[in-house]
Write an enzyme that holds these catalytic residues in place. Structure first.
Site, PDB file in Angstrom:
ATOM      1  N   ARG A  16      15.664 -53.852 -28.821  1.00 38.23           N
ATOM      2  CA  ARG A  16      16.836 -53.902 -28.494  1.00 38.23           C
ATOM      3  C   ARG A  16      17.343 -53.696 -27.123  1.00 38.23           C
ATOM      4  NH1 ARG A  16      17.132 -50.697 -33.137  1.00 38.23           N
ATOM      5  NH2 ARG A  16      18.148 -51.634 -34.711  1.00 38.23           N
ATOM      6  N   HIS A  63      16.021 -51.933 -38.682  1.00 36.76           N
ATOM      7  CA  HIS A  63      17.231 -52.202 -39.772  1.00 36.76           C
ATOM      8  C   HIS A  63      17.233 -51.337 -40.834  1.00 36.76           C
ATOM      9  CE1 HIS A  63      18.185 -56.534 -38.307  1.00 36.76           C
ATOM     10  NE2 HIS A  63      18.430 -55.544 -37.400  1.00 36.76           N
ATOM     11  N   HIS A  65      19.941 -59.945 -26.493  1.00 35.67           N
ATOM     12  CA  HIS A  65      19.826 -60.078 -28.060  1.00 35.67           C
ATOM     13  C   HIS A  65      19.350 -61.224 -28.588  1.00 35.67           C
ATOM     14  CE1 HIS A  65      21.211 -57.827 -31.617  1.00 35.67           C
ATOM     15  NE2 HIS A  65      21.662 -59.067 -32.104  1.00 35.67           N
ATOM     16  N   LYS A 101      18.537 -46.776 -32.777  1.00 36.91           N
ATOM     17  CA  LYS A 101      19.934 -46.399 -33.040  1.00 36.91           C
ATOM     18  C   LYS A 101      19.618 -45.071 -33.840  1.00 36.91           C
ATOM     19  CE  LYS A 101      22.369 -50.721 -33.133  1.00 36.91           C
ATOM     20  NZ  LYS A 101      23.145 -51.541 -33.830  1.00 36.91           N
ATOM     21  N   TYR A 120      20.851 -61.449 -39.876  1.00 35.76           N
ATOM     22  CA  TYR A 120      20.250 -61.626 -38.549  1.00 35.76           C
ATOM     23  C   TYR A 120      19.365 -62.583 -38.598  1.00 35.76           C
ATOM     24  CZ  TYR A 120      18.846 -59.265 -34.083  1.00 35.76           C
ATOM     25  OH  TYR A 120      18.560 -58.831 -32.772  1.00 35.76           O
ATOM     26  N   ARG A 153      15.605 -61.250 -28.976  1.00 36.04           N
ATOM     27  CA  ARG A 153      15.282 -60.385 -30.157  1.00 36.04           C
ATOM     28  C   ARG A 153      15.774 -61.133 -31.568  1.00 36.04           C
ATOM     29  NH1 ARG A 153      15.527 -55.222 -32.698  1.00 36.04           N
ATOM     30  NH2 ARG A 153      17.282 -54.817 -34.512  1.00 36.04           N
TER      31      ARG A 153
END
Length: 303
Positions: A153, A272, A246, A177, A281, A249
């Protein structure tokens, strides 16, 4: 969005919730701002119906969501419902409520746009530029190679430090995250590009000597600067579409999945928490799914 003074008794629990998300869950400032915006909007609009969060019923919350259908898009409504569910879950944990009134709120479905990606030839063309006489081009190539090599990311790449790389194993430790860490392999071409950047990096060392990627101002490179440089090289290399980090990615994830068909492994590499996120995705097409089915299912295998 800050609540007016007359709603201070609504703000107290909201502030405690945001502090919990920041210090206990490690949420980013961007996520915290989103939660605050959504929940403050709810409080402002339902304050006439109740004196406090704990007095609101499931019916009142559902009526609020329904009343917002004309003013908010489906995605924004879904975000508001998710914010309410999380907030009321926190209030239950704190013993202020016995049940979560937001658990079963209905929200309109919306189609998630499929992320775009580059094909392999486009990626190869993007990365095929000379860096021998330009230190910043050398840095930028290392950034692009690392994005595509490891599926980072943008925040993960910007926050990367020199000590995060294990050169003997060609691995990088990143903080994703929720401040969760994972270790990712670095491809051969990315390793070479990063080593080339390190040869000229000393000229840019300043306030944050530990940062892997630095700017001309001798600071850690910023998200915005990375976005601008990615766009710059997309234009220089003649790519038709607008390129952003992005997309690299996503290209990494798509190409890995096309080659391996291992959705679970790609989920781990991307960081994830939910497999459904990876499925959207990587937008597996029907032919790929059919191929996996034919090769894997006992009643579908061809003799």
């Amino acid at each position: 969005m800050t609540l007016p003074a007359e709603l201070d008794h609504w703000q107290a629990d909201l502030s405690a919730f945001l502090a919990y998300l920041k210090h206990e869950r490690g949420y980013s400032d961007k996520t915290l701002s989103s939660y605050q915006l959504q929940l403050s909007a709810v409080a402002s609009q339902v304050a006439e119906q109740a004196n406090h969060w704990v007095e609101l019923t499931e019916t009142q919350l559902q009526l609020h969501i329904s009343s917002c259908r004309k003013s908010l898009k489906a995605r924004s409504l879904a975000l508001r419902v998710a914010s309410l569910r999380s907030f009321y879950r926190y209030l239950v944990q704190q013993g202020k409520l016995k049940e979560n009134p937001a658990s079963y709120l209905q929200v309109p479905k919306f189609d998630k746009p499929l992320p775009k990606n580059l094909d392999v030839d486009q990626v190869n063309h993007l990365l095929d530029f000379d860096t021998s006489e330009d230190a910043l081009a050398c840095r930028d190539k290392a950034i692009l190679e690392l994005f595509y090599s490891s599926g980072l990311r943008l925040d993960e790449l910007v926050s990367a430090n020199l000590q995060d790389i294990d050169w003997s194993e060609a691995l990088i430790r990143v903080r994703g995250k929720g401040n969760k860490q994972r270790v990712l392999p670095i491809g051969r071409m990315a390793v070479a590009a990063i080593k080339d950047w390190l040869k000229v990096r000393s000229a840019y060392v300043g306030t944050e000597p530990e940062a892997l990627f630095l700017s001309k101002q001798k600071n850690r490179i910023s998200n915005r600067q990375v976005q601008q440089r990615v766009k710059l090289w997309s234009e220089r290399q003649g790519l038709a579409q607008h390129l952003h980090p992005h997309m690299l990615r996503h290209s990494f994830a798509t190409h890995m999945l096309e080659s391996s068909s291992d959705l679970r492994a790609v989920q781990e590499l991307l960081g994830h928490a939910n497999l459904n996120t990876t499925q959207v995705y990587t937008h597996l097409d029907f032919q790929q799914l059919a191929k996996v089915y034919d090769n894997a299912h006992p009643r579908a295998k061809k003799k």
